[in-house]
Design a protein around this motif. Sequence first.
Motif, PDB file in Angstrom:
ATOM      1  N   ILE A 170       0.838  -1.206   0.000  1.00  0.00           N
ATOM      2  CA  ILE A 170       0.000   0.000   0.000  1.00  0.00           C
ATOM      3  C   ILE A 170       0.877   1.262   0.000  1.00  0.00           C
ATOM      4  N   SER A 171       1.949   1.264   0.784  1.00  0.00           N
ATOM      5  CA  SER A 171       2.840   2.432   0.855  1.00  0.00           C
ATOM      6  C   SER A 171       3.426   2.773  -0.507  1.00  0.00           C
ATOM      7  N   SER A 172       3.682   1.752  -1.310  1.00  0.00           N
ATOM      8  CA  SER A 172       4.342   1.977  -2.603  1.00  0.00           C
ATOM      9  C   SER A 172       3.468   2.704  -3.606  1.00  0.00           C
ATOM     10  N   VAL A 173       2.119   2.696  -3.408  1.00  0.00           N
ATOM     11  CA  VAL A 173       1.238   3.340  -4.386  1.00  0.00           C
ATOM     12  C   VAL A 173       0.684   4.671  -3.896  1.00  0.00           C
ATOM     13  N   LEU A 174       0.948   5.028  -2.635  1.00  0.00           N
ATOM     14  CA  LEU A 174       0.433   6.290  -2.111  1.00  0.00           C
ATOM     15  C   LEU A 174       1.262   7.472  -2.638  1.00  0.00           C
ATOM     16  N   ARG A 175       0.583   8.590  -2.961  1.00  0.00           N
ATOM     17  CA  ARG A 175       1.263   9.809  -3.435  1.00  0.00           C
ATOM     18  C   ARG A 175       1.554  10.695  -2.241  1.00  0.00           C
ATOM     19  N   VAL A 176       2.771  10.618  -1.719  1.00  0.00           N
ATOM     20  CA  VAL A 176       3.140  11.383  -0.521  1.00  0.00           C
ATOM     21  C   VAL A 176       4.489  12.042  -0.752  1.00  0.00           C
ATOM     22  N   LYS A 177       4.808  13.043   0.076  1.00  0.00           N
ATOM     23  CA  LYS A 177       6.097  13.719   0.007  1.00  0.00           C
ATOM     24  C   LYS A 177       7.200  12.788   0.494  1.00  0.00           C
ATOM     25  N   LYS A 178       8.459  13.200   0.202  1.00  0.00           N
ATOM     26  CA  LYS A 178       9.601  12.347   0.538  1.00  0.00           C
ATOM     27  C   LYS A 178       9.673  12.027   2.033  1.00  0.00           C
ATOM     28  N   ASP A 179       9.469  13.058   2.862  1.00  0.00           N
ATOM     29  CA  ASP A 179       9.588  12.842   4.313  1.00  0.00           C
ATOM     30  C   ASP A 179       8.514  11.885   4.817  1.00  0.00           C
ATOM     31  N   ASP A 180       7.276  12.008   4.276  1.00  0.00           N
ATOM     32  CA  ASP A 180       6.204  11.085   4.664  1.00  0.00           C
ATOM     33  C   ASP A 180       6.488   9.678   4.159  1.00  0.00           C
ATOM     34  N   ALA A 181       7.019   9.566   2.956  1.00  0.00           N
ATOM     35  CA  ALA A 181       7.372   8.249   2.415  1.00  0.00           C
ATOM     36  C   ALA A 181       8.448   7.596   3.267  1.00  0.00           C
ATOM     37  N   TYR A 182       9.419   8.392   3.720  1.00  0.00           N
ATOM     38  CA  TYR A 182      10.473   7.872   4.603  1.00  0.00           C
ATOM     39  C   TYR A 182       9.885   7.361   5.926  1.00  0.00           C
ATOM     40  N   ARG A 183       8.930   8.134   6.476  1.00  0.00           N
ATOM     41  CA  ARG A 183       8.309   7.732   7.754  1.00  0.00           C
ATOM     42  C   ARG A 183       7.572   6.399   7.603  1.00  0.00           C
ATOM     43  N   LEU A 184       6.818   6.247   6.518  1.00  0.00           N
ATOM     44  CA  LEU A 184       6.084   4.990   6.302  1.00  0.00           C
ATOM     45  C   LEU A 184       7.030   3.836   5.997  1.00  0.00           C
ATOM     46  N   PHE A 185       8.157   4.142   5.332  1.00  0.00           N
ATOM     47  CA  PHE A 185       9.108   3.105   4.926  1.00  0.00           C
ATOM     48  C   PHE A 185       9.915   2.588   6.126  1.00  0.00           C
ATOM     49  N   SER A 186      10.354   3.526   6.983  1.00  0.00           N
ATOM     50  CA  SER A 186      11.342   3.155   8.023  1.00  0.00           C
ATOM     51  C   SER A 186      10.721   2.720   9.343  1.00  0.00           C
ATOM     52  N   GLU A 187       9.415   2.860   9.495  1.00  0.00           N
ATOM     53  CA  GLU A 187       8.771   2.505  10.769  1.00  0.00           C
ATOM     54  C   GLU A 187       8.856   0.994  10.992  1.00  0.00           C
ATOM     55  N   VAL A 188       9.438   0.585  12.159  1.00  0.00           N
ATOM     56  CA  VAL A 188       9.583  -0.856  12.473  1.00  0.00           C
ATOM     57  C   VAL A 188       8.450  -1.365  13.372  1.00  0.00           C
ATOM     58  N   ASP A 189       7.708  -0.446  13.955  1.00  0.00           N
ATOM     59  CA  ASP A 189       6.534  -0.822  14.743  1.00  0.00           C
ATOM     60  C   ASP A 189       5.383  -1.052  13.771  1.00  0.00           C
ATOM     61  N   VAL A 190       5.044  -2.326  13.530  1.00  0.00           N
ATOM     62  CA  VAL A 190       4.076  -2.685  12.484  1.00  0.00           C
ATOM     63  C   VAL A 190       2.710  -2.087  12.783  1.00  0.00           C
ATOM     64  N   GLU A 191       2.293  -2.131  14.027  1.00  0.00           N
ATOM     65  CA  GLU A 191       0.971  -1.613  14.391  1.00  0.00           C
ATOM     66  C   GLU A 191       0.894  -0.093  14.119  1.00  0.00           C
ATOM     67  N   LYS A 192       1.920   0.623  14.561  1.00  0.00           N
ATOM     68  CA  LYS A 192       1.942   2.079  14.328  1.00  0.00           C
ATOM     69  C   LYS A 192       2.015   2.403  12.841  1.00  0.00           C
ATOM     70  N   ARG A 193       2.790   1.596  12.107  1.00  0.00           N
ATOM     71  CA  ARG A 193       2.931   1.834  10.669  1.00  0.00           C
ATOM     72  C   ARG A 193       1.601   1.692   9.953  1.00  0.00           C
ATOM     73  N   LEU A 194       0.848   0.662  10.292  1.00  0.00           N
ATOM     74  CA  LEU A 194      -0.456   0.442   9.661  1.00  0.00           C
ATOM     75  C   LEU A 194      -1.414   1.578   9.975  1.00  0.00           C
ATOM     76  N   LEU A 195      -1.383   2.077  11.226  1.00  0.00           N
ATOM     77  CA  LEU A 195      -2.247   3.208  11.586  1.00  0.00           C
ATOM     78  C   LEU A 195      -1.862   4.468  10.816  1.00  0.00           C
ATOM     79  N   ASP A 196      -0.535   4.689  10.634  1.00  0.00           N
ATOM     80  CA  ASP A 196      -0.075   5.853   9.850  1.00  0.00           C
ATOM     81  C   ASP A 196      -0.549   5.758   8.402  1.00  0.00           C
ATOM     82  N   ILE A 197      -0.529   4.542   7.851  1.00  0.00           N
ATOM     83  CA  ILE A 197      -0.983   4.356   6.465  1.00  0.00           C
ATOM     84  C   ILE A 197      -2.468   4.669   6.348  1.00  0.00           C
ATOM     85  N   ILE A 198      -3.258   4.215   7.357  1.00  0.00           N
ATOM     86  CA  ILE A 198      -4.699   4.507   7.345  1.00  0.00           C
ATOM     87  C   ILE A 198      -4.928   6.015   7.377  1.00  0.00           C
TER      88      ILE A 198
END
Length: 805
Positions: A170-198
């Motif tokens: 899902i992260s790979s198809v979202l249109r976001v800025k570089k800093d937001d893409a980095y945040r979604l990419f580098s997050e190791v807490d899976v639960e938090k990452r999924l909530l950020d994607i939502i």
Amino acid sequence: MELENYDSFPQQIPLIIEEDIFLYPFMIAPLFLNDKVNIDAVEDAINNNKLVLVTVSKQGHENSRKKEHFYDVGVIGNIMRKVSLPDGKTKILFQGLAKGKITDFNEETPSFAVVDLLQPKEFQKEAVDSIIEVLREQVKKLSRVNPKFPVDLIKTIEENDDAVRIADLISSVLRVKKDDAYRLFSEVDVEKRLLDIIETIKKEIEALRIQKEITQKVNSKIEKTHKDYFLKEQIKAIQKELGADNQKENEIKSYKKRLKKIKEFMPKDGYKETKRQIEKLSRMHQDSPDASLLQTYIEQVLEVPFGEYADAKISVANVEDQLNKDHYSLCKAKERISEYFAVKELLESRNIQSQKSRGTVLCFVGPPGVGKTSLANSISQALQRPLVRIALGGMEDVNELRGHRRTYVGAMPGRLIKGLVDAKKMNPVMVLDEIDKLGANHRGDPTAVMLEVLDPEQNHEFRDLYLNFAIDLSQVIFVATANDARRIPAALRDRMEFIEISSYTPNEKFHIAKDYLIPQELEKHGLKKSEISLSNTTVEKIISEYTREAGVRNLRRVFSKLFRKAVKKIVSDESIDKVVINTKNLKNYLDNPIFEIDPADKKSVIGVTNGLAWTAVGGDVLKTEAIKLKGKGGLSVTGNMGEVMKESSKISYSVVKLLIDDKKLKIDEEIIPKTPKEIEEKVKLDPSEVYKRYDIHLHIPEGATPKDGPSAGITMATTFASILTNKAVKSDVAMTGELTLTGKVLPIGGLKEKLIAAYKAKMKKVLIPRKNFQRDLDDIPYEVKKDMEIKPVDTIEDVLKEALI
């Protein structure tokens, strides 16, 4: 994960820094690299069978490899293929295998980084599964409002139970800025990452909803079929929502303010036209193709300096001082220029302004390098007005002067209006350079425009086709220059007053060199007067042996060459304080001498006569040669002669034949070839047999140089008379003049240049037509008249009496 074939992590591997997007472990993607460090990293990975890390540069730091200028996470993978492209780029096919984090980076080895695997934290499966259900619902909503959302992605995440893989997809198809893409990419807490994607998906759904509402508002105003216009209106509506679309309004206000400021100085039709175009622009969409053309027109009109005039009053005293300061000799030209501005000063002081009082246009005529353009520069400085130079040489397109109609692509005002814009004044000094070289073709005749520009009765209402209204050019001081006034059309010549600027004599060149050229060139080359020793004798030798011109342009180049070599000597050897240039060492600085005109022969020769010719670069001495061959009275001429000279040769030959027939030219019977029978019988031949039994070949060197003009008649006749009578022509006598069939000598032009050429060739006597002797001798420099006998002739008999031995 195919990492078991490589070394364990952490490890040092090559580093590739991309500019745009984060890649994910499941991706196989082509990368185009042009950065040398990236290409070096690829080479190392291939040669040593290593993995690589692909990361992304931060915004605004695309070409930097400093640690703080790129993100510390990326994708570890291998290079499947590499291709070198013709433009220097390298294309690779990259396969992502796992996420990695940079643990150590040394900027001294920017192609490598120490990388460890980026592993997700442990998580509660039940909680994560619940979040994934919510995420799937949000993805479905996004796919409904975003037509570009990949449909097969929904099916993929429905069938997949891996939370990390779902988050990556899902992260790979979202249109976001570089800093937001980095945040979604580098997050190791899976639960938090999924909530950020939502949360990110919700924001994108809301943005698309607002965009849809804006689209609906725009659709109510325009036709659905106008797709291009629809897209532009959409941008406009977005800008309006943001409150950022006021640039156009500010520009329109600025145009109206500038137009109001110059209203009283503009012609009424010009003001109305410009105002109408500004109002039309205000109603037009700023992205319309016509808007750009209209805006260019308005800006061009507003740049014309209406109401701006140079304030300095005309002063004859200032003009004379400036002319004397900048030019040596040219007395008649200076006097006429002074008279011209004396009239203007009087009219200005008495406040007389009418069409009849605007005077004629001055045209300086003379060879190159005699100071025509510099006279105009002096006038400009004396009047304290800007100088505009319009080079007319070779101009064939009438629109370059009159402007292009606005219907044409790339239309612009003509050079005359551009000259006013560049000068920023409505009364500059405008130099029409090389007006004799205007050409006409299928695109019009620029001469016709010049007729209007140079006519005081018309130029106060000159209409430029681009501006489309009349401009007053009557305050402009026009000065024209030409090399040959005969090439200017008669109608245009009638509008100008010609000031002849003839060749300089050696004495004038000497004074110009001492007073102007040498000081100017010393200053230009950074030399002090004390550092160069250049005697008067050396300067005279340079003038007589190293230049071939009527003016002083080449003479300036010779001094420039001398001083360059002198500068090199001074710079190369610090012990040299002064460079001495004299007649003995002059060859060390210059090439072999170029003799301008061959001096008079010491020995008189049969069939060789010194003729005087006028050329565009001054006068010259042409030796006219003839030989006789046994024949039947034929005449052949060579030397690249024009039709006028060929006719002159026939007339001259006929005149000489007539003189022989009338026994005014005595023929020694011994020079007439006889047959053996005539010799045996002692037959007495008629003098006319001399031209019946010989063929004459007339030649004027050099054969490659074209020659024409009505002034070689008496020279050819003297040559014919010499070769037929076997009498030599005096080698120190030169002549110029045209002949009639009855033997009368007609006047010629360019006398001053011709006599200067004879003077330089050290002729002792020159034969000229009597009419030229009566009317033109006052213009001849004193040293020419002093050192050479100038004799008037009326008929060919007078010529032969003086020329033949």
